[in-house]
Enzyme design. Structure first.
Site, PDB file in Angstrom:
ATOM      1  N   HIS A   1      -4.790  -0.892 -50.654  1.00  0.00           N
ATOM      2  CA  HIS A   1      -5.507  -2.126 -50.992  1.00  0.00           C
ATOM      3  C   HIS A   1      -5.267  -2.514 -52.452  1.00  0.00           C
ATOM      4  O   HIS A   1      -6.151  -3.023 -53.140  1.00  0.00           O
ATOM      5  CB  HIS A   1      -7.011  -1.960 -50.738  1.00  0.00           C
ATOM      6  CG  HIS A   1      -7.677  -3.209 -50.250  1.00  0.00           C
ATOM      7  ND1 HIS A   1      -7.939  -3.439 -48.923  1.00  0.00           N
ATOM      8  CD2 HIS A   1      -8.133  -4.308 -50.906  1.00  0.00           C
ATOM      9  CE1 HIS A   1      -8.533  -4.612 -48.777  1.00  0.00           C
ATOM     10  NE2 HIS A   1      -8.653  -5.169 -49.971  1.00  0.00           N
TER      11      HIS A   1
ATOM     12  N   TYR B   1     -10.478  -8.800 -40.775  1.00  0.00           N
ATOM     13  CA  TYR B   1     -11.462  -7.742 -40.943  1.00  0.00           C
ATOM     14  C   TYR B   1     -12.338  -7.769 -39.690  1.00  0.00           C
ATOM     15  O   TYR B   1     -12.901  -8.816 -39.365  1.00  0.00           O
ATOM     16  CB  TYR B   1     -12.340  -7.989 -42.171  1.00  0.00           C
ATOM     17  CG  TYR B   1     -11.652  -7.806 -43.493  1.00  0.00           C
ATOM     18  CD1 TYR B   1     -11.304  -6.540 -43.945  1.00  0.00           C
ATOM     19  CD2 TYR B   1     -11.382  -8.895 -44.318  1.00  0.00           C
ATOM     20  CE1 TYR B   1     -10.684  -6.367 -45.180  1.00  0.00           C
ATOM     21  CE2 TYR B   1     -10.773  -8.727 -45.547  1.00  0.00           C
ATOM     22  CZ  TYR B   1     -10.428  -7.465 -45.970  1.00  0.00           C
ATOM     23  OH  TYR B   1      -9.823  -7.292 -47.185  1.00  0.00           O
TER      24      TYR B   1
ATOM     25  N   GLY C   1       1.744  -2.221 -55.984  1.00  0.00           N
ATOM     26  CA  GLY C   1       2.516  -1.839 -57.157  1.00  0.00           C
ATOM     27  C   GLY C   1       3.808  -2.587 -57.363  1.00  0.00           C
ATOM     28  O   GLY C   1       4.459  -2.430 -58.397  1.00  0.00           O
ATOM     29  N   ILE C   2       4.221  -3.423 -56.413  1.00  0.00           N
ATOM     30  CA  ILE C   2       5.513  -4.110 -56.517  1.00  0.00           C
ATOM     31  C   ILE C   2       5.439  -5.217 -57.574  1.00  0.00           C
ATOM     32  O   ILE C   2       4.612  -6.122 -57.490  1.00  0.00           O
ATOM     33  CB  ILE C   2       5.916  -4.703 -55.162  1.00  0.00           C
ATOM     34  CG1 ILE C   2       6.228  -3.580 -54.175  1.00  0.00           C
ATOM     35  CG2 ILE C   2       7.108  -5.641 -55.309  1.00  0.00           C
ATOM     36  CD1 ILE C   2       6.465  -4.058 -52.753  1.00  0.00           C
ATOM     37  N   MET C   3       6.328  -5.121 -58.562  1.00  0.00           N
ATOM     38  CA  MET C   3       6.374  -6.113 -59.637  1.00  0.00           C
ATOM     39  C   MET C   3       7.792  -6.581 -59.936  1.00  0.00           C
ATOM     40  O   MET C   3       8.006  -7.306 -60.907  1.00  0.00           O
ATOM     41  CB  MET C   3       5.734  -5.542 -60.897  1.00  0.00           C
ATOM     42  CG  MET C   3       4.217  -5.412 -60.827  1.00  0.00           C
ATOM     43  SD  MET C   3       3.345  -7.004 -60.835  1.00  0.00           S
ATOM     44  CE  MET C   3       3.455  -7.424 -62.579  1.00  0.00           C
TER      45      MET C   3
ATOM     46  N   THR D   1      -7.040  -5.013 -41.296  1.00  0.00           N
ATOM     47  CA  THR D   1      -7.213  -4.150 -42.466  1.00  0.00           C
ATOM     48  C   THR D   1      -8.301  -3.125 -42.179  1.00  0.00           C
ATOM     49  O   THR D   1      -9.402  -3.479 -41.747  1.00  0.00           O
ATOM     50  CB  THR D   1      -7.577  -4.983 -43.705  1.00  0.00           C
ATOM     51  OG1 THR D   1      -6.496  -5.885 -43.983  1.00  0.00           O
ATOM     52  CG2 THR D   1      -7.812  -4.098 -44.926  1.00  0.00           C
TER      53      THR D   1
ATOM     54  N   SER E   1      -5.779 -14.476 -45.358  1.00  0.00           N
ATOM     55  CA  SER E   1      -6.878 -13.513 -45.297  1.00  0.00           C
ATOM     56  C   SER E   1      -8.093 -14.083 -44.570  1.00  0.00           C
ATOM     57  O   SER E   1      -8.370 -15.287 -44.633  1.00  0.00           O
ATOM     58  CB  SER E   1      -7.293 -13.117 -46.718  1.00  0.00           C
ATOM     59  OG  SER E   1      -8.487 -12.360 -46.720  1.00  0.00           O
TER      60      SER E   1
ATOM     61  N   PRO F   1      -2.080 -10.760 -47.601  1.00  0.00           N
ATOM     62  CA  PRO F   1      -3.362 -11.481 -47.576  1.00  0.00           C
ATOM     63  C   PRO F   1      -4.145 -11.259 -48.858  1.00  0.00           C
ATOM     64  O   PRO F   1      -4.262 -10.133 -49.339  1.00  0.00           O
ATOM     65  CB  PRO F   1      -4.084 -10.855 -46.370  1.00  0.00           C
ATOM     66  CG  PRO F   1      -3.485  -9.480 -46.237  1.00  0.00           C
ATOM     67  CD  PRO F   1      -2.050  -9.631 -46.647  1.00  0.00           C
TER      68      PRO F   1
ATOM     69  N   GLN G   1      -4.660 -12.130 -41.266  1.00  0.00           N
ATOM     70  CA  GLN G   1      -5.257 -10.823 -41.540  1.00  0.00           C
ATOM     71  C   GLN G   1      -6.715 -10.842 -41.113  1.00  0.00           C
ATOM     72  O   GLN G   1      -7.459 -11.769 -41.427  1.00  0.00           O
ATOM     73  CB  GLN G   1      -5.148 -10.508 -43.040  1.00  0.00           C
ATOM     74  CG  GLN G   1      -5.827  -9.210 -43.462  1.00  0.00           C
ATOM     75  CD  GLN G   1      -7.287  -9.398 -43.831  1.00  0.00           C
ATOM     76  OE1 GLN G   1      -7.682 -10.482 -44.227  1.00  0.00           O
ATOM     77  NE2 GLN G   1      -8.081  -8.358 -43.675  1.00  0.00           N
TER      78      GLN G   1
ATOM     79  N   LYS H   1      -3.120  -2.420 -41.471  1.00  0.00           N
ATOM     80  CA  LYS H   1      -2.954  -2.348 -42.920  1.00  0.00           C
ATOM     81  C   LYS H   1      -3.994  -1.409 -43.531  1.00  0.00           C
ATOM     82  O   LYS H   1      -5.172  -1.472 -43.191  1.00  0.00           O
ATOM     83  CB  LYS H   1      -3.089  -3.741 -43.538  1.00  0.00           C
ATOM     84  CG  LYS H   1      -2.909  -3.806 -45.052  1.00  0.00           C
ATOM     85  CD  LYS H   1      -2.977  -5.244 -45.525  1.00  0.00           C
ATOM     86  CE  LYS H   1      -2.760  -5.381 -47.019  1.00  0.00           C
ATOM     87  NZ  LYS H   1      -3.902  -4.871 -47.801  1.00  0.00           N
TER      88      LYS H   1
ATOM     89  N   ASP I   1       3.083  -2.162 -49.375  1.00  0.00           N
ATOM     90  CA  ASP I   1       2.634  -2.977 -50.502  1.00  0.00           C
ATOM     91  C   ASP I   1       2.006  -2.064 -51.553  1.00  0.00           C
ATOM     92  O   ASP I   1       2.017  -0.846 -51.411  1.00  0.00           O
ATOM     93  CB  ASP I   1       1.684  -4.102 -50.054  1.00  0.00           C
ATOM     94  CG  ASP I   1       0.257  -3.642 -49.768  1.00  0.00           C
ATOM     95  OD1 ASP I   1      -0.070  -2.465 -49.986  1.00  0.00           O
ATOM     96  OD2 ASP I   1      -0.542  -4.483 -49.315  1.00  0.00           O
TER      97      ASP I   1
END
Length: 423
Positions: A315, A175, A351-353, A201, A151, A122, A173, A291, A349
């Site tokens: 986040h 809030y 940092g994934i590149m 979240t 989101s 999201p 997702q 999350k 999740d």
């Protein structure tokens, strides 16, 4: 006895292949591959071979405020840098002499198959990054056979996303607001639109200090100051799309103007406890994912309170700076939940590149992964086609990494395939 190489060299005999000659056109013609320059979007995206390449394109084509909103983190951005560094600080341990002529990337998450072990996370204000926004993300995910998560702070409504990607697997997702009636309204709308998974979240009791946004004076919608007008002169396509499409709004909320931090602080509830998670579990009948898990203890607690899955996430480094790195937490959380005989899904999740990052996470105990920035870079680089390209890059990365590891199915990945350097 035959002559040695040294003997031939000393004799002065020059091999015919090394004798100088005037090149003939018939020999040169096949080497001359001059092509007409192609500046089309398709060609531009095809030249991108990594997510970092897409980021470079995105930065050139997107105004500074929305680009920095996507690209940045909280405070000194230490958490974001550490999260990415964590994936660099590993060593793959390949197996050899395995049949990897066919690599299968399919997996199962939250009770249903996914063609790839990655979904779209999201992201708020997505149409601010590029006008196709959530529509591009959901349609690309549907085409790729993976989940898409809308989101609460999205710029397309639950119903519009469902209509745009009717055959996709759409998640929502949430809030939790101080206004429970409005939360319940969103939950019911998500269920009615066919969302099978609700992702709540829990790491935004207050807003993180996103200093790039503060320095850029970012507001929703973007304000037309002298600074933004000058910035627009370098990105005319973005501004043309922005000004000629429907104005940006939080499609699941009432209209709001102001900073992101003001919105979060005015809308989100800092009094939330596990009792609220119990209420949500009783209210939502589908899959419930929590999350923002950043400790082993909290991973266990949310599962004990009825969560069907967790997302190890800080986040994207956008809330608490110096927060735990999800990838570092992964082995310990996986071991703890397995020791408890839990079948809760572990999703990661932050940092994934690259596809190699995803494979490393799966090997160390994740059941699934989510990407945020990685797909947004594609979106900013080229709309729907850019998101497609981001997913193509990740898929190719994953397949190649698995083949080089000697693995043909996701289920064959184990912690033995990855070593965390320095651990």
């Amino acid at each position: 006895m035959g002559a040695t190489t040294a003997d031939v060299g000393q004799s002065g005999v020059v091999p015919a292949a090394l004798k100088r000659r005037v090149p003939k056109y018939v020999d040169l013609a096949p080497l001359m591959q001059f092509k007409k320059p192609d500046f089309s979007k398709a060609a531009r995206l095809q030249r991108a071979n990594t997510i970092w390449d897409l980021r470079d394109i995105a930065k050139r084509r997107t105004p500074k405020a929305p680009f920095d909103y996507t690209d940045g983190g909280a405070e000194a951005e230490i958490t974001l840098r550490r999260a990415r560094q964590a994936f660099f600080d590993i060593e793959f341990r390949p197996g050899i002499l395995r049949d990897v002529s066919s690599v299968d990337l399919t997996t199962e998450v939250m009770g249903k198959p996914s063609r790839l072990p990655v979904g779209i996370a999201p992201t708020g204000f997505t149409r601010m990054m590029q006008s196709e926004g959530e529509y591009a993300g959901s349609q690309a995910a549907a085409a790729a056979g993976i989940p898409y998560t809308l989101s609460t702070m999205g710029t397309a409504s639950i119903e519009d996303v469902a209509a745009a990607a009717p055959h996709g697997r759409n998640w929502f997702q949430l809030y939790l607001w101080t206004d429970r009636d409005r939360s319940l309204e969103l939950i019911n709308r998500a269920a009615a639109a066919g969302n099978d998974t609700l992702m709540v979240t829990v790491d935004t009791a207050v807003a993180g200090a996103r200093l790039r946004d503060v320095r850029n004076g970012m507001t929703i919608p973007p304000a037309l100051t002298l600074k933004t007008v000058l910035d627009a002169s370098y990105r005319p396509a973005w501004w043309f799309n922005f000004l000629t499409h429907e104005p940006l709004t939080f499609a699941s909320l009432s209209r709001y103007t102001g900073t992101v931090a003001d919105l979060i602080n005015s809308m989100f509830d800092p009094t939330l406890t596990f009792d609220d998670l119990d209420w949500l579990r009783e209210t939502w009948k589908g899959n419930l994912v929590v999350k923002g898990i950043q400790t082993v203890e909290d991973a266990r607690k949310v599962v004990d309170h009825g969560a069907d899955g967790i997302v190890l996430s800080n986040h994207g480094g956008r809330q608490l700076d110096r927060a735990p790195v999800p990838f570092h937490l992964l082995p310990e959380v996986s071991a703890a939940l397995k020791a408890d005989h839990s079948d809760a899904a572990i999703i990661l999740d932050t940092g994934i590149m690259s596809g190699a990052d995803i494979i490393a996470a799966l090997a160390l105990g994740a059941d699934f992964t989510l990407i945020g920035r990685a797909y947004l870079y594609g979106l900013m680089a080229g709309g729907r086609a850019g998101v497609d390209r981001a997913l193509q890059i990740l898929e190719k990365d994953m397949a190649r990494t698995m083949a080089l590891l000697g693995v043909s199915q996701i289920s064959e990945l184990t912690p033995d395939h990855v070593r965390i350097l320095g651990a």
